[in-house]
Design a protein around this motif. Sequence first.
Motif, PDB file in Angstrom:
ATOM      1  N   THR A 297       0.840  -1.197   0.000  1.00  0.00           N
ATOM      2  CA  THR A 297       0.000   0.000   0.000  1.00  0.00           C
ATOM      3  C   THR A 297       0.868   1.238   0.000  1.00  0.00           C
ATOM      4  OG1 THR A 297      -1.714  -1.165   1.237  1.00  0.00           O
ATOM      5  CG2 THR A 297      -1.843   1.240   1.202  1.00  0.00           C
ATOM      6  N   SER A 298       0.593   2.112  -0.962  1.00  0.00           N
ATOM      7  CA  SER A 298       1.291   3.389  -1.046  1.00  0.00           C
ATOM      8  C   SER A 298       0.266   4.449  -1.421  1.00  0.00           C
ATOM      9  CB  SER A 298       2.421   3.334  -2.083  1.00  0.00           C
ATOM     10  OG  SER A 298       3.069   4.595  -2.186  1.00  0.00           O
ATOM     11  N   LEU A 299      -0.277   5.097  -0.406  1.00  0.00           N
ATOM     12  CA  LEU A 299      -1.334   6.078  -0.637  1.00  0.00           C
ATOM     13  C   LEU A 299      -0.781   7.306  -1.342  1.00  0.00           C
ATOM     14  CD1 LEU A 299      -3.200   5.784   2.797  1.00  0.00           C
ATOM     15  CD2 LEU A 299      -3.761   4.704   0.616  1.00  0.00           C
ATOM     16  N   PRO A 300      -1.608   7.981  -2.138  1.00  0.00           N
ATOM     17  CA  PRO A 300      -3.078   7.836  -2.192  1.00  0.00           C
ATOM     18  C   PRO A 300      -3.606   6.901  -3.278  1.00  0.00           C
ATOM     19  CG  PRO A 300      -2.449   9.827  -3.339  1.00  0.00           C
ATOM     20  CD  PRO A 300      -1.170   9.216  -2.831  1.00  0.00           C
ATOM     21  N   PHE A 301      -2.743   6.373  -4.142  1.00  0.00           N
ATOM     22  CA  PHE A 301      -3.276   5.676  -5.310  1.00  0.00           C
ATOM     23  C   PHE A 301      -2.991   4.174  -5.345  1.00  0.00           C
ATOM     24  CE2 PHE A 301      -2.480  10.087  -6.879  1.00  0.00           C
ATOM     25  CZ  PHE A 301      -3.812  10.448  -7.008  1.00  0.00           C
ATOM     26  N   PHE A 302      -1.911   3.717  -4.731  1.00  0.00           N
ATOM     27  CA  PHE A 302      -1.504   2.330  -4.908  1.00  0.00           C
ATOM     28  C   PHE A 302      -1.969   1.470  -3.726  1.00  0.00           C
ATOM     29  CE2 PHE A 302       1.419   4.762  -7.537  1.00  0.00           C
ATOM     30  CZ  PHE A 302       1.372   4.043  -8.726  1.00  0.00           C
ATOM     31  N   PHE A 303      -3.071   0.784  -3.947  1.00  0.00           N
ATOM     32  CA  PHE A 303      -3.605  -0.188  -2.993  1.00  0.00           C
ATOM     33  C   PHE A 303      -4.582  -1.066  -3.757  1.00  0.00           C
ATOM     34  CE2 PHE A 303      -6.288   3.546  -2.908  1.00  0.00           C
ATOM     35  CZ  PHE A 303      -7.580   3.046  -2.933  1.00  0.00           C
ATOM     36  N   SER A 304      -4.965  -2.184  -3.173  1.00  0.00           N
ATOM     37  CA  SER A 304      -5.840  -3.123  -3.856  1.00  0.00           C
ATOM     38  C   SER A 304      -6.772  -3.781  -2.846  1.00  0.00           C
ATOM     39  CB  SER A 304      -5.014  -4.176  -4.612  1.00  0.00           C
ATOM     40  OG  SER A 304      -5.856  -4.961  -5.444  1.00  0.00           O
ATOM     41  N   GLY A 305      -7.551  -4.748  -3.335  1.00  0.00           N
ATOM     42  CA  GLY A 305      -8.470  -5.473  -2.470  1.00  0.00           C
ATOM     43  C   GLY A 305      -9.910  -5.050  -2.686  1.00  0.00           C
ATOM     44  N   GLY A 306     -10.827  -6.010  -2.445  1.00  0.00           N
ATOM     45  CA  GLY A 306     -12.251  -5.734  -2.546  1.00  0.00           C
ATOM     46  C   GLY A 306     -12.955  -6.075  -1.251  1.00  0.00           C
ATOM     47  N   PHE A 307     -14.223  -6.481  -1.339  1.00  0.00           N
ATOM     48  CA  PHE A 307     -15.006  -6.794  -0.151  1.00  0.00           C
ATOM     49  C   PHE A 307     -15.180  -8.299   0.048  1.00  0.00           C
ATOM     50  CE2 PHE A 307     -15.838  -2.382  -0.467  1.00  0.00           C
ATOM     51  CZ  PHE A 307     -16.362  -1.950   0.739  1.00  0.00           C
ATOM     52  N   GLY A 308     -14.923  -9.101  -0.975  1.00  0.00           N
ATOM     53  CA  GLY A 308     -15.002 -10.543  -0.839  1.00  0.00           C
ATOM     54  C   GLY A 308     -16.402 -11.074  -0.582  1.00  0.00           C
ATOM     55  N   LEU A 309     -17.418 -10.481  -1.180  1.00  0.00           N
ATOM     56  CA  LEU A 309     -18.805 -10.888  -0.944  1.00  0.00           C
ATOM     57  C   LEU A 309     -19.274 -11.860  -2.017  1.00  0.00           C
ATOM     58  CD1 LEU A 309     -20.344  -7.395  -0.039  1.00  0.00           C
ATOM     59  CD2 LEU A 309     -19.423  -9.130   1.511  1.00  0.00           C
ATOM     60  N   ASN A 310     -20.177 -12.750  -1.650  1.00  0.00           N
ATOM     61  CA  ASN A 310     -20.777 -13.655  -2.629  1.00  0.00           C
ATOM     62  C   ASN A 310     -22.011 -13.010  -3.237  1.00  0.00           C
ATOM     63  OD1 ASN A 310     -22.911 -13.982  -0.775  1.00  0.00           O
ATOM     64  ND2 ASN A 310     -21.964 -15.797   0.131  1.00  0.00           N
TER      65      ASN A 310
END
Length: 533
Positions: A297-310
């Motif tokens: 993670t390198s704010l403000p732009f470089f990050f990833s991941g979602g919510f992992g919902l079905n």
Amino acid sequence: MTSVYPYLPEMIASFGVERKDVAKWAGATSAVFSVAQSLTAVPWGRASDKFGRKPIIMTGLFCTMCFFLAWGVSTSLKMAIIIRALQGACNGNVGIIRTMVAEMVQERELQPKAFSIMPLVWSVGSVFGPAFGGLFAKPAERFPGLFGNSYFFNKYPFALPNIIGGVVFLISLSTAMLFLKETLHSKRHSRDWGLILGRRITEAFKDRPFRRQQKLRRYSIQDAEASAPLLQTDGTSRPAKAGREKPVAPSMSSVFTRQTVISLVSYTFLALHSVAFDQVLPVFLNYPPQEHTPRNTSLPFFFSGGFGLNSGHIGTIFTFYGITSGVIQFVLFPPLCARFGVLRCFRVCVLVFPVIYFLLPFTVLVENATTRYAALLVLMICKAFAVIIGFPCSTILLTNSAASLSILGTLNGFATTFSALGRASGPALAGLAFTWGVKNNMIGAPWWILGFIAAVGSLPVWMIVEGEGPTAGSSDSSDAESTDAEEEAVVFDDDDDLLDNLTTARRGSGREQQGLLKKGSEDTRNTGYGTVR
């Protein structure tokens, strides 16, 4: 119900597509739908100007229903894309609904309420559609006691929500056939057997005490707007003027005025980024979460991941989103437009979109789950507010930019074409940006691109001048008014209008009014029509 599929990421993955490429192909399925819709929108509009609004709408509903069912039994990515394209081709007549509303409601003070019906219906569909899609997808896994041994639902795990959607389409098609009135001026006086059947069915369910009271009126007109010729003052019928019955194809110069072009551009931008948001959001919610550390993670732009919902949880979120949209549409939209005006409300909405799109990806950085979901819902509610008010405002402004009612069918056909191009390019672009962002640790890429597009799309809105509406230049309307004045005749809309006018006559001045009442009753029994001088 065809706009948002909460199970779409899982469906695309079931075709053997890698998770990192799901967003790209999900955007592609949406894009081919909109491209096909854009190619057929103008022919649908032209056909409605020639053959009438009602038959074209019913044809589109039937074809869409068939391909909606076929979508649920797709077994490969290629098959899914082809069916989505056919769905879009059959769905190119959505602009005709706007045309019918404009033809039925020409008073500007009533337009906000009238044009709010379409987004309200969309909101209702947004409540039940995602809920059904999320709940009934893969029924053999979710309800093994009911569907676990079903060969059909094991082979086609996404068929059940589409079967439920097909039932909804069938109800809609039946309602249109039995109760929808034709609004095209040149086709209003044609006999509509569907309306006649609908009236018979309605009468069959009425209470018996009222049937005797309505017996006199039973043989009056079935539907004045659909079947009745005009009457002369002596009660004899005569055909309408040939010039009023023959539709004239509008010229392109009358369709594309300066204000119409500006309204079309703003409407296209609105469709592009708002639909792209709805298409990429389920993919974002389905994407696995990621633990954020200084290494990734390198704010403000470089990050990833979602919510992992079905799909079930995603459907629940979209159901809440739809309920909120319905409340906004029903409670807030009409008074806001009445107080501040359509154009001012639209300008506020287009300023809200870029802010929402910029902030939304940062919700994955919130560590507390409750706060994270709360932030997501707040942004979705703000987006619902902007889109639910923005779309009908844009439609009203586009309608009021038309010079004549005779061009509305063609104009709304072009509106559907251009907006469909936006709906095609937006999800496709967002899907590609999502895939690129996942590979480059920049999950916010699609949202920030949509924010930039929304900011650019807000610029033409400040050049819009609210028009007076198509009634001022409508030759059809002026001809109809002058003809009615010359004939001094009234063609009653339905049986209730006839009874009301006869009742008014009964309260008049003695024998002369009683004679008029008697004459109207005789005309009703003999010919099915009545006139009042």
